[in-house]
Design a protein around this motif. Structure first.
Motif, short mmCIF file in Angstrom:
data_model
loop_
_atom_site.label_atom_id
_atom_site.label_comp_id
_atom_site.label_asym_id
_atom_site.label_seq_id
_atom_site.Cartn_x
_atom_site.Cartn_y
_atom_site.Cartn_z
N PRO A 150 -1.58 -3.40 -6.57
CA PRO A 150 -2.19 -3.35 -5.23
C PRO A 150 -3.44 -2.47 -5.26
O PRO A 150 -3.49 -1.47 -6.00
CB PRO A 150 -1.09 -2.73 -4.37
CG PRO A 150 0.18 -2.92 -5.14
CD PRO A 150 -0.21 -2.87 -6.59
N GLU B 182 -4.39 -0.39 -3.21
CA GLU B 182 -4.07 0.97 -2.79
C GLU B 182 -3.76 1.87 -3.98
O GLU B 182 -4.04 3.08 -3.95
CB GLU B 182 -2.89 0.97 -1.82
CG GLU B 182 -3.20 0.42 -0.43
CD GLU B 182 -3.21 -1.09 -0.37
OE1 GLU B 182 -3.48 -1.62 0.72
OE2 GLU B 182 -2.94 -1.75 -1.40
N ASP B 183 -3.16 1.29 -5.05
CA ASP B 183 -2.83 2.08 -6.23
C ASP B 183 -4.06 2.48 -7.02
O ASP B 183 -3.98 3.38 -7.88
CB ASP B 183 -1.87 1.29 -7.13
CG ASP B 183 -0.49 1.12 -6.51
OD1 ASP B 183 -0.27 1.66 -5.40
OD2 ASP B 183 0.35 0.45 -7.13
N ALA C 285 -6.96 3.32 -5.46
CA ALA C 285 -7.83 4.07 -4.55
C ALA C 285 -8.07 5.50 -5.03
O ALA C 285 -9.22 5.97 -5.03
CB ALA C 285 -7.24 4.07 -3.15
N GLU C 286 -7.01 6.20 -5.43
CA GLU C 286 -7.17 7.61 -5.82
C GLU C 286 -8.07 7.75 -7.03
O GLU C 286 -8.92 8.65 -7.09
CB GLU C 286 -5.81 8.23 -6.09
CG GLU C 286 -5.90 9.72 -6.44
CD GLU C 286 -4.53 10.35 -6.64
OE1 GLU C 286 -4.49 11.54 -6.99
OE2 GLU C 286 -3.51 9.65 -6.45
N ALA D 97 -8.84 5.94 2.81
CA ALA D 97 -7.94 4.95 3.42
C ALA D 97 -8.74 3.90 4.18
O ALA D 97 -8.39 2.72 4.18
CB ALA D 97 -6.94 5.64 4.34
N VAL E 260 -10.24 1.37 1.75
CA VAL E 260 -9.21 0.44 1.29
C VAL E 260 -8.92 -0.62 2.36
O VAL E 260 -8.78 -1.81 2.06
CB VAL E 260 -7.92 1.20 0.91
CG1 VAL E 260 -6.79 0.21 0.61
CG2 VAL E 260 -8.17 2.09 -0.30
N ARG E 261 -8.86 -0.19 3.62
CA ARG E 261 -8.62 -1.15 4.70
C ARG E 261 -9.76 -2.16 4.81
O ARG E 261 -9.54 -3.34 5.07
CB ARG E 261 -8.43 -0.42 6.03
CG ARG E 261 -7.08 0.25 6.19
CD ARG E 261 -6.78 0.61 7.64
NE ARG E 261 -7.69 1.65 8.14
CZ ARG E 261 -7.45 2.94 8.02
NH1 ARG E 261 -6.36 3.38 7.41
NH2 ARG E 261 -8.32 3.82 8.49
N ARG F 175 -9.29 -4.70 2.09
CA ARG F 175 -8.17 -5.62 2.33
C ARG F 175 -8.43 -6.54 3.52
O ARG F 175 -8.23 -7.75 3.42
CB ARG F 175 -6.88 -4.80 2.53
CG ARG F 175 -5.64 -5.66 2.69
CD ARG F 175 -4.38 -4.83 2.73
NE ARG F 175 -3.96 -4.36 1.42
CZ ARG F 175 -3.25 -5.09 0.56
NH1 ARG F 175 -2.89 -6.33 0.89
NH2 ARG F 175 -2.86 -4.59 -0.59
N GLU G 136 -4.62 -7.43 -4.15
CA GLU G 136 -4.11 -6.94 -5.42
C GLU G 136 -4.87 -7.60 -6.55
O GLU G 136 -5.56 -8.62 -6.34
CB GLU G 136 -2.60 -7.23 -5.54
CG GLU G 136 -2.23 -8.68 -5.34
CD GLU G 136 -0.72 -8.90 -5.30
OE1 GLU G 136 0.01 -7.90 -5.23
OE2 GLU G 136 -0.30 -10.06 -5.36
#
Length: 308
Positions: free
Chosen positions: A17, A19-20, A22-23, A29, A32-33, A36, A43
């Protein structure tokens, strides 16, 4: 007339994903939004093996290659990046040894970045036509490992996935015949400055639409006669803008793979072709476009028109 004899694809089952990721890239956040919800990215595909494993999977999917290995004159790796493995490794030659293709001439094409997959098909078709052997074949492979930060993320645009595609090319054929090809090179984008990057983003849709329109016109067709566009899977909003420039329906751009596997370097067009073929989206006689853009030393915008 250059034709695609067969297309093989390997997309690993592993997914990460966004999100994984992002860091690692310092994404907020909100960023990322945006990826998506706005760009349609969710993903990306990941494979635990190396580049040879990716290419092997795609070539193994070419059932029509078996028994005709001696007809393959050229094996060409279409690359986004000029260097894809540490020296002196050569996965392309290893691939040839595994599949009985050691007699073939091998080289890489990477001059058009992510549009190099189309360039490779054109180059191989021209070489085969010059050989004047109607039974000769060329093999184009595409796919790379997302092995560096630059090979994992296109800032504010897309995430790269891992996977591969392979196609057998003939100088002449009865199906998936190449009707026209256009590649437009823009050297003025060879600049890392923020101003040039902003200009590239502003002109991107216009430039890619121009390449598509030119290729379609060269084929003697117009956009109303194009059944489907098989895109490079960079993101959804980029294709919304291109379609507005073309006056082409977005629902006839195959974007299904954008959110589930990401942008597969030079392999997107062929991967999307297999998706379209497997789902019955192309019927005999349909005309379709493969299109891609690449940025590196300048930018390349390219499109090919085929008849299924």
């Amino acid at each position: 007339m250059t034709a695609l004899e067969a297309v093989g694809v390997y997309v690993p089952s592993g997914r990460t994903p966004i999100e994984d990721l992002a860091e690692h890239f310092g994404l907020t956040a909100m960023q990322v939004r945006v990826f998506r919800r706005y760009h349609g990215l969710g993903e990306v595909s990941r494979d635990p093996g190396g580049l040879l494993d990716l290419l092997r999977g795609a070539v193994a999917d070419l059932g029509s290659l078996k028994g005709r290995e001696d007809r393959v004159r050229y094996v060409v790796h279409a690359r986004t990046f000029p260097v894809v493995v540490p020296y002196p490794r050569n996965p392309l030659r290893d691939l040839c040894r595994e599949f009985g293709l050691e007699q073939a001439a091998t080289f890489a094409v990477g001059h058009h970045a992510c549009a190099s997959g189309l360039l490779a098909v054109d180059v191989v078709g021209r070489l085969l036509a010059a050989d004047a052997d109607p039974e000769a074949l060329g093999l184009v492979v595409a796919g790379e490992k997302a092995f560096t930060g630059q090979a994992q993320l296109v800032p504010e645009t897309s995430f790269f996935g891992e996977g591969a595609a392979a196609c057998l090319v003939r100088a002449h054929g009865e199906h998936d015949r190449l009707l026209a090809y256009d590649a437009q090179l823009r050297g003025e984008f060879d600049d890392d400055s923020p101003e040039t990057a902003a200009r590239f983003q502003r002109e991107y849709a216009h430039c890619l639409a121009a390449a598509i329109r030119t290729a379609v016109e060269r084929s003697g067709l117009d956009m109303t006669q194009i059944r489907l566009i098989l895109p490079h899977s960079v993101n959804r909003v980029a294709w919304q803008r291109v379609c507005r420039k073309l006056g082409f329906p977005l629902e006839r751009v195959l974007l299904d793979n954008v959110g589930s596997i990401g942008h597969l370097f030079c392999a997107d067009g062929l991967v999307n072709y297999r998706t379209a073929a497997d789902r019955g989206l192309l019927q005999p006689g349909d005309r379709y476009v493969m299109a891609a853009a690449g940025a590196g030393l300048g930018a390349a915008f390219a499109a090919m028109v085929f008849e299924h």
